[in-house]
Write a protein that holds these residues in place. Structure first.
Motif, PDB file in Angstrom:
ATOM      1  N   SER A   1       0.845  -1.192   0.000  1.00  0.00           N
ATOM      2  CA  SER A   1       0.000   0.000   0.000  1.00  0.00           C
ATOM      3  C   SER A   1       0.877   1.238   0.000  1.00  0.00           C
ATOM      4  CB  SER A   1      -0.929   0.017   1.226  1.00  0.00           C
ATOM      5  OG  SER A   1      -0.175  -0.111   2.421  1.00  0.00           O
TER       6      SER A   1
ATOM      7  N   VAL B   1      -5.193   6.697  -1.308  1.00  0.00           N
ATOM      8  CA  VAL B   1      -4.534   5.470  -0.882  1.00  0.00           C
ATOM      9  C   VAL B   1      -4.693   4.416  -1.966  1.00  0.00           C
ATOM     10  CG1 VAL B   1      -4.803   3.485   0.658  1.00  0.00           C
ATOM     11  CG2 VAL B   1      -4.576   5.746   1.613  1.00  0.00           C
TER      12      VAL B   1
ATOM     13  N   VAL C   1      -4.080   0.298  -2.422  1.00  0.00           N
ATOM     14  CA  VAL C   1      -3.852  -0.937  -1.670  1.00  0.00           C
ATOM     15  C   VAL C   1      -3.959  -2.124  -2.618  1.00  0.00           C
ATOM     16  CG1 VAL C   1      -4.609  -2.386   0.257  1.00  0.00           C
ATOM     17  CG2 VAL C   1      -4.850   0.098   0.412  1.00  0.00           C
TER      18      VAL C   1
ATOM     19  N   ALA D   1      -8.328   2.154   4.593  1.00  0.00           N
ATOM     20  CA  ALA D   1      -7.446   1.341   3.764  1.00  0.00           C
ATOM     21  C   ALA D   1      -7.294  -0.058   4.349  1.00  0.00           C
ATOM     22  CB  ALA D   1      -6.087   2.014   3.630  1.00  0.00           C
TER      23      ALA D   1
END
Length: 303
Positions: free
Chosen positions: A234, A262, A264, A288
């Motif tokens: 991530s 974000v 991931v 996340a």
């Protein structure tokens, strides 16, 4: 002729069993699709293009009236996306067929994962979509004459969660992509390579504000502020922009800004999360972690 008549009869009988959408439902689906196009601009409301230059002149606020645009926006909704989601207020989701490769709704964050109430829940399915990490990153590479190097997905599922009330706030935008396994394992290494030429990028473009034309400039920076805090990998990608200034006299035309997103990965799934303008980094990182857990139901290999 008898074969033709039999075919026509069979076709008529099958069409009589089709459940056609009511006109009001067709209008409702078209309306929320248009709204998602607008909501995609929460990170960049107005992107002006002048030749090879790009400059952001306003962020976070949806325009209240007609806005003069001298070039195309970079956040247009892909035409290949198909509506496969519930209408406003309907949070019932179908399950994917076993082994179909489709990304089920259960692999996305759920309304209950958010700290505030959700009023509308919009979703779309995609086929062969580009993994969009940050549109301004792609604009930088384009302006510098660099190849896109964008990653194409096999399948994707996107959602937008809105708050309640007559003018609901944007709460969350999420895209989940299924990519080739070999692409997934090197995704973040390739992302670092794509970002390297754009750690600092000065964009210049012609814009119009309140009916007056300006040539404005702003400096964009892309940095990774955190790594490996969720899933199989991530990053927290930070995009900062200096206050756009008038090229003729240096006058500030808007405020500086910062946008966090974000990315991931879990198995062969990659998700990109963006929250509303009032969100915090702490909340983004919390979601996340939840997103990584949710993706386990569809990732290959499974968690």
């Amino acid at each position: 002729m008898r074969d033709d008549a039999a075919f026509v009869k069979e076709l008529r009988d099958e069409l009589s069993q089709v459940c056609w959408l009511a006109p009001e439902e067709i209008r409702a689906r078209g309306e929320w699709r248009s709204r998602r196009v607008l909501l995609l601009t929460f990170a960049v409301v107005l992107v002006m293009v002048s030749g090879a230059g790009v400059v952001v002149v306003a962020r976070h606020l949806l325009p209240s009236g007609p806005t003069a645009v001298t070039g195309p926006t970079l956040l247009a909704e892909p035409q290949s996306r198909l509506d496969d989601g519930p209408l406003a207020g309907d949070l019932t989701w179908p399950l994917a067929e076993p082994d179909s490769g489709e990304i089920p709704a259960q692999a996305l964050l759920q309304p209950a994962d958010l700290p505030t109430g959700v009023g509308e829940h919009l979703t779309e399915l995609g086929l062969g979509e580009t993994v969009e990490v940050n549109p301004m990153l792609e604009a930088c590479r384009q302006e510098r004459g660099l190849p896109s190097q964008a990653v194409s997905s096999q399948l994707s599922r996107s959602q937008t969660l809105l708050g309640t009330g007559p003018a609901p706030d944007l709460l969350l935008m999420q895209d989940v992509y299924r990519v080739a396994p070999q692409t997934a394992t090197r995704f973040f290494t390739d992302l670092d390579i794509r970002m390297a030429p754009c750690t600092s990028w000065r964009s210049v473009g012609d814009v119009e504000i309140d009916g007056r034309p300006y040539q404005a400039a702003a400096v964009h920076r892309f940095t990774v502020s955190a790594r490996d805090f969720a899933g199989d990998g991530s990053v927290l990608l930070r995009h900062t922009m200096t206050a756009p200034t008038d090229q003729s006299d240096g006058r500030q035309l808007g405020p500086p800004d910062r946008t966090d997103s974000v990315v991931v990965r879990v198995g062969d799934l990659v998700t990109v999360l963006r929250l509303g303008p009032e969100s915090t980094e702490k909340e983004l990182r919390r979601l996340a972690g939840l997103a990584a857990q949710r993706m386990c139901v569809a990732a290959r290999p499974t968690c």
